[in-house]
Scaffold this motif. Structure first.
Motif, short mmCIF file in Angstrom:
data_model
loop_
_atom_site.label_atom_id
_atom_site.label_comp_id
_atom_site.label_asym_id
_atom_site.label_seq_id
_atom_site.Cartn_x
_atom_site.Cartn_y
_atom_site.Cartn_z
N CYS A 163 0.82 -1.22 0.00
CA CYS A 163 0.00 0.00 0.00
C CYS A 163 0.85 1.26 0.00
O CYS A 163 0.66 2.14 -0.84
CB CYS A 163 -0.92 0.00 1.22
N TYR A 164 1.78 1.37 0.95
CA TYR A 164 2.62 2.57 0.99
C TYR A 164 3.86 2.29 1.82
O TYR A 164 3.92 1.34 2.61
CB TYR A 164 1.86 3.77 1.57
N GLU A 288 -8.86 0.69 -3.06
CA GLU A 288 -8.32 1.74 -3.92
C GLU A 288 -8.28 3.09 -3.21
O GLU A 288 -7.39 3.90 -3.45
CB GLU A 288 -9.14 1.85 -5.21
N HIS A 293 -3.08 3.13 -6.16
CA HIS A 293 -2.49 2.32 -7.24
C HIS A 293 -3.11 0.93 -7.30
O HIS A 293 -2.93 0.22 -8.31
CB HIS A 293 -0.98 2.20 -7.06
N LEU A 294 -3.84 0.53 -6.27
CA LEU A 294 -4.48 -0.79 -6.25
C LEU A 294 -5.88 -0.67 -6.84
O LEU A 294 -6.89 -0.74 -6.14
CB LEU A 294 -4.51 -1.36 -4.83
N THR A 295 -5.93 -0.50 -8.15
CA THR A 295 -7.22 -0.41 -8.84
C THR A 295 -7.83 -1.81 -8.95
O THR A 295 -7.18 -2.83 -8.68
CB THR A 295 -7.03 0.16 -10.25
N VAL A 298 -5.81 -4.08 -11.16
CA VAL A 298 -4.56 -4.54 -10.53
C VAL A 298 -4.86 -5.62 -9.50
O VAL A 298 -4.16 -6.64 -9.42
CB VAL A 298 -3.82 -3.35 -9.88
N PHE A 315 4.19 -5.93 -8.57
CA PHE A 315 4.34 -4.61 -7.95
C PHE A 315 5.78 -4.09 -7.95
O PHE A 315 6.04 -3.02 -7.41
CB PHE A 315 3.81 -4.66 -6.51
N ILE A 318 6.17 -0.56 -9.39
CA ILE A 318 5.33 0.51 -8.85
C ILE A 318 6.09 1.29 -7.76
O ILE A 318 6.64 0.70 -6.83
CB ILE A 318 4.03 -0.07 -8.25
N GLU A 319 6.11 2.61 -7.90
CA GLU A 319 6.71 3.47 -6.89
C GLU A 319 5.64 3.78 -5.85
O GLU A 319 4.67 4.49 -6.11
CB GLU A 319 7.23 4.76 -7.52
N LEU A 320 5.82 3.23 -4.66
CA LEU A 320 4.81 3.40 -3.62
C LEU A 320 4.86 4.79 -3.02
O LEU A 320 5.93 5.38 -2.87
CB LEU A 320 5.04 2.36 -2.51
#
Length: 323
Positions: A163-164, A288, A293-295, A298, A315, A318-320
């Motif tokens: 997530c982040y 989301e 970014h978690l559409t 995805v 992932f 992907i830049e968190l």
């Protein structure tokens, strides 16, 4: 074999083999549960639970396998119900989460506020616990989603998505010598007693790794699961606090925060759910909202991946976001 019997053995196993407590939780009678368990065992020809007199003492080896399958069946039954609800009333239902205090207190409030506004007919239930407890609740279907930084990787039947990223800050009383150093270092921090998270909580492993890499053995004098509790004891002069940076946005009088993100590797908070879980529309939206970014596309791609390594690969590019 009846579905009710599978539910009874499953619930008994989750209530520490206490049939009386299980009966109370299911609003039924203790003798009725005991009778149905016996009938199931007679039909199968094996004991699911060992007994001492009238008391269940442990799960038998056969019972371990039977309970695992029973849990999978009950999960599928719940998915059938969720499918029906999705088509009959897509904005009504329930959503249960398990997370740590730090996530519940600092990361989730705006997400939950928005979600409740958008879905007033969805009942939301939050459970707090240790990362291990959180992961177990997701793995056995007690909750829909687990949100944590530690321990999710211990459960192979969870689909985990990042997530982040986040890092840490040091919290000290006003006038503390660390507020006067030109550059905060691990060596400087290690000179003082430390107040921080219980091991296994909120990225604690990254903190320990950082000191170990420098050959330092900090004196951890007090640990807690709650960042607010940690700050309280720092204010009392017990030691230097190290907490998640998100917990430093609200700082009480008498304390000073020092950025420590350059001292530690960032940690990643993840959301996990059990393989085979039916994700309803509002559940996709919750994820989301928490992690843009978690559409849905995805998430569905992650679900379709066969192994954890394949999910992680999804992932890698992907830049968190950082919190």
């Amino acid at each position: 074999m009846k579905l009710q019997q599978l539910r009874y053995i499953w619930e008994v196993s989750k209530h520490d083999l206490n049939v009386s407590v299980t009966a109370q939780s299911l609003y039924t009678s203790q003798p009725g549960i005991s009778k149905q368990i016996r009938l199931l065992e007679d039909e199968l020809g094996v004991e699911i639970f060992s007994r001492s007199g009238k008391h269940l003492t442990r799960v038998t080896p056969a019972g371990e396998d039977i309970l695992k399958i029973a849990g999978e069946i009950l999960s599928k039954v719940e998915s059938v119900k969720q499918v029906a609800l999705e088509f009959s009333d897509e904005e009504k239902g329930s959503l249960s989460l398990a997370t740590t205090h730090t996530q519940a207190r600092y990361a989730l409030p705006p997400i939950i506020e928005k979600f409740i506004h958008n879905y007033p007919d969805v009942s939301l239930h939050m459970h707090q616990g240790t990362p291990i407890q959180i992961s177990e609740m997701a793995a056995d279907g007690t909750v829909d989603f687990a949100i944590a930084t530690e321990a999710l990787e211990l459960f192979s039947d969870l689909i985990m998505m990042p997530c982040y990223k986040w890092n840490r800050c040091v919290v000290v009383p006003e006038g503390h010598p660390l507020t006067k150093v030109s550059e905060l270092t691990l060596e400087e921090v290690a000179r003082y007693p430390i107040v921080t998270y219980v091991f296994g909580f909120t990225g604690r492993s990254k903190l320990d790794d950082a000191f170990l890499s420098k050959g330092l053995s900090p004196k951890v004098v007090f640990t807690a699961a709650d960042a607010d509790v940690i700050k309280t004891y720092v204010r009392l002069g017990l030691g230097v606090g190290i907490v998640a940076k998100m917990a430093c946005n609200e700082i009480a009088d008498g304390l000073v925060t020092l950025d420590a993100s350059h001292l530690f590797e960032p940690s990643v908070t993840k959301i996990g759910f059990r393989k085979g879980t039916f994700i309803r529309g509002y559940m996709y939206e919750f994820i989301e909202t928490f992690a843009p970014h978690l559409t849905r596309d995805v998430i569905e791609e992650a679900i379709s991946r066969g192994t954890r390594e394949e999910v992680d690969e999804l992932f890698n590019h992907i830049e968190l976001p950082c919190h």
